[in-house]
Design a protein around this motif. Sequence first.
Motif, PDB file in Angstrom:
ATOM      1  N   MET A 126       0.839  -1.208   0.000  1.00  0.00           N
ATOM      2  CA  MET A 126       0.000   0.000   0.000  1.00  0.00           C
ATOM      3  C   MET A 126       0.870   1.254   0.000  1.00  0.00           C
ATOM      4  SD  MET A 126      -3.317  -0.820   2.400  1.00  0.00           S
ATOM      5  CE  MET A 126      -2.372  -1.311   3.839  1.00  0.00           C
ATOM      6  N   ASN A 127       1.980   1.199   0.741  1.00  0.00           N
ATOM      7  CA  ASN A 127       2.895   2.347   0.752  1.00  0.00           C
ATOM      8  C   ASN A 127       3.503   2.588  -0.624  1.00  0.00           C
ATOM      9  OD1 ASN A 127       2.493   2.960   3.421  1.00  0.00           O
ATOM     10  ND2 ASN A 127       4.312   1.884   4.158  1.00  0.00           N
ATOM     11  N   ALA A 128       3.839   1.498  -1.332  1.00  0.00           N
ATOM     12  CA  ALA A 128       4.428   1.632  -2.660  1.00  0.00           C
ATOM     13  C   ALA A 128       3.444   2.271  -3.633  1.00  0.00           C
ATOM     14  CB  ALA A 128       4.883   0.268  -3.173  1.00  0.00           C
ATOM     15  N   VAL A 129       2.167   1.854  -3.547  1.00  0.00           N
ATOM     16  CA  VAL A 129       1.150   2.442  -4.415  1.00  0.00           C
ATOM     17  C   VAL A 129       0.947   3.918  -4.069  1.00  0.00           C
ATOM     18  CG1 VAL A 129      -1.306   2.399  -5.015  1.00  0.00           C
ATOM     19  CG2 VAL A 129      -0.022   0.252  -4.825  1.00  0.00           C
ATOM     20  N   ALA A 130       0.906   4.214  -2.759  1.00  0.00           N
ATOM     21  CA  ALA A 130       0.744   5.615  -2.342  1.00  0.00           C
ATOM     22  C   ALA A 130       1.912   6.469  -2.817  1.00  0.00           C
ATOM     23  CB  ALA A 130       0.627   5.682  -0.825  1.00  0.00           C
ATOM     24  N   ALA A 131       3.117   5.896  -2.790  1.00  0.00           N
ATOM     25  CA  ALA A 131       4.304   6.644  -3.236  1.00  0.00           C
ATOM     26  C   ALA A 131       4.226   7.003  -4.714  1.00  0.00           C
ATOM     27  CB  ALA A 131       5.561   5.823  -2.962  1.00  0.00           C
ATOM     28  N   SER A 132       3.551   6.152  -5.506  1.00  0.00           N
ATOM     29  CA  SER A 132       3.400   6.437  -6.936  1.00  0.00           C
ATOM     30  C   SER A 132       2.599   7.724  -7.160  1.00  0.00           C
ATOM     31  CB  SER A 132       2.696   5.271  -7.642  1.00  0.00           C
ATOM     32  OG  SER A 132       3.459   4.089  -7.523  1.00  0.00           O
ATOM     33  N   PHE A 133       1.700   8.031  -6.209  1.00  0.00           N
ATOM     34  CA  PHE A 133       0.918   9.264  -6.322  1.00  0.00           C
ATOM     35  C   PHE A 133       1.621  10.445  -5.659  1.00  0.00           C
ATOM     36  CE2 PHE A 133      -2.206   5.930  -6.881  1.00  0.00           C
ATOM     37  CZ  PHE A 133      -3.051   6.433  -7.850  1.00  0.00           C
ATOM     38  N   ILE A 134       2.371  10.172  -4.579  1.00  0.00           N
ATOM     39  CA  ILE A 134       2.964  11.258  -3.796  1.00  0.00           C
ATOM     40  C   ILE A 134       4.276  11.753  -4.397  1.00  0.00           C
ATOM     41  CG2 ILE A 134       3.950  11.835  -1.541  1.00  0.00           C
ATOM     42  CD1 ILE A 134       1.949   9.826  -0.331  1.00  0.00           C
ATOM     43  N   ALA A 135       5.124  10.820  -4.872  1.00  0.00           N
ATOM     44  CA  ALA A 135       6.458  11.199  -5.350  1.00  0.00           C
ATOM     45  C   ALA A 135       6.419  12.245  -6.472  1.00  0.00           C
ATOM     46  CB  ALA A 135       7.226   9.950  -5.797  1.00  0.00           C
ATOM     47  N   PRO A 136       5.545  12.092  -7.468  1.00  0.00           N
ATOM     48  CA  PRO A 136       5.527  13.115  -8.542  1.00  0.00           C
ATOM     49  C   PRO A 136       4.658  14.334  -8.225  1.00  0.00           C
ATOM     50  CG  PRO A 136       4.058  11.321  -9.122  1.00  0.00           C
ATOM     51  CD  PRO A 136       4.678  10.955  -7.810  1.00  0.00           C
ATOM     52  N   PHE A 137       4.250  14.493  -6.961  1.00  0.00           N
ATOM     53  CA  PHE A 137       3.357  15.606  -6.610  1.00  0.00           C
ATOM     54  C   PHE A 137       3.930  16.986  -6.946  1.00  0.00           C
ATOM     55  CE2 PHE A 137       1.013  18.457  -3.768  1.00  0.00           C
ATOM     56  CZ  PHE A 137      -0.282  18.082  -4.079  1.00  0.00           C
ATOM     57  N   PRO A 138       5.261  17.189  -6.863  1.00  0.00           N
ATOM     58  CA  PRO A 138       5.776  18.516  -7.265  1.00  0.00           C
ATOM     59  C   PRO A 138       5.405  18.911  -8.691  1.00  0.00           C
ATOM     60  CG  PRO A 138       7.456  17.308  -6.061  1.00  0.00           C
ATOM     61  CD  PRO A 138       6.312  16.354  -6.270  1.00  0.00           C
ATOM     62  N   ILE A 139       5.245  17.934  -9.577  1.00  0.00           N
ATOM     63  CA  ILE A 139       4.831  18.243 -10.954  1.00  0.00           C
ATOM     64  C   ILE A 139       3.449  18.892 -10.938  1.00  0.00           C
ATOM     65  CG2 ILE A 139       4.288  17.224 -13.211  1.00  0.00           C
ATOM     66  CD1 ILE A 139       6.257  14.987 -12.559  1.00  0.00           C
ATOM     67  N   LEU A 140       2.558  18.331 -10.129  1.00  0.00           N
ATOM     68  CA  LEU A 140       1.209  18.893 -10.020  1.00  0.00           C
ATOM     69  C   LEU A 140       1.244  20.253  -9.347  1.00  0.00           C
ATOM     70  CD1 LEU A 140      -1.825  18.303 -10.477  1.00  0.00           C
ATOM     71  CD2 LEU A 140      -1.874  17.286  -8.187  1.00  0.00           C
ATOM     72  N   PHE A 141       2.149  20.407  -8.402  1.00  0.00           N
ATOM     73  CA  PHE A 141       2.265  21.679  -7.680  1.00  0.00           C
ATOM     74  C   PHE A 141       2.601  22.832  -8.633  1.00  0.00           C
ATOM     75  CE2 PHE A 141       4.793  24.813  -5.333  1.00  0.00           C
ATOM     76  CZ  PHE A 141       3.904  25.147  -4.315  1.00  0.00           C
ATOM     77  N   PHE A 142       3.395  22.501  -9.657  1.00  0.00           N
ATOM     78  CA  PHE A 142       3.766  23.543 -10.633  1.00  0.00           C
ATOM     79  C   PHE A 142       2.770  23.655 -11.775  1.00  0.00           C
ATOM     80  CE2 PHE A 142       7.934  22.740  -8.650  1.00  0.00           C
ATOM     81  CZ  PHE A 142       8.261  24.044  -8.309  1.00  0.00           C
ATOM     82  N   GLY A 143       1.615  22.995 -11.627  1.00  0.00           N
ATOM     83  CA  GLY A 143       0.516  23.238 -12.555  1.00  0.00           C
ATOM     84  C   GLY A 143       0.441  22.341 -13.762  1.00  0.00           C
TER      85      GLY A 143
END
Length: 275
Positions: A126-143
């Motif tokens: 579950m942590n590995a799946v969650a990391a797939s969404f969390i790790a690239p979050f900076p991309i979303l942060f920059f729009g």
Amino acid sequence: MPLSLTRAWNEFDVARYKAELYRMWYAGYSAGLSHPAALEAAGDFRRSRTVQSLREFLLQGTRRRESLQSLVRARPTLFAPFEAALIELGDEAGQLEETFKLLGDYFTAEHRTVMAIKRMLAYPMMNAVAASFIAPFPILFFGNATLYVLTVITELVLAFAFGGTVLLGVARRYGRRRKFVLGRLCRALALGVEAGLPLDRVVTLAVKAAANPDLSAHVQRLSARQRGSQPLSDTFSRTIVPMEMLAALKVADASGNYSDTMKKLAALYDGNFGR
């Protein structure tokens, strides 16, 4: 060769499907069916390639009227060492009915251990799946929402396509914990004694089933005469085997009732005892 996550997860159930195979084989053989007829009636095991390959190999070989001994020796990689030794012994001694029953019980107990390991793996997965969404979050942060979605999808696809190898590696690491090692050792000792194997062979195969390098090295230092003649409590002294198990082995050495003693200990180690 890299394994997909789905295939690796299904391969965890090898013990379950082997237990089903041997129970069905036992039922058919007890009813008077020939080996090919009993194996045919067992059906397919397509969710586990390992067990499916084993059944097909045995089915084709027995149709050619080859002995089970010769089949085991022809493809040893399809069988666990303990499994192969018991089939050969049962075929030679004419006790295959009892052998199939013992193997069905053995792999049923093994599956309970695997289920415990599966439960341990659920959290890191579950942590590995969650990391797939969390790790690239900076991309979303920059729009850049489109790139974020593509990155997440790519990571998930790669994880499911090639993550099985990592998953099996983590599972083996969990399986090397002492409580699981001791549980496998106890079950294998009980099974070997019940099957009537010589004590030297029981010890050697049980240690292989335990899959612990320290135990293997210790037993290899003993001569065949020592393994076959001295009490099991002496054989496993000064190893990772704890005092409570050595005490139980001493009782079994004195009473000769290894089977019940080892089965009870295996059930304890499969639970929380010895954690």
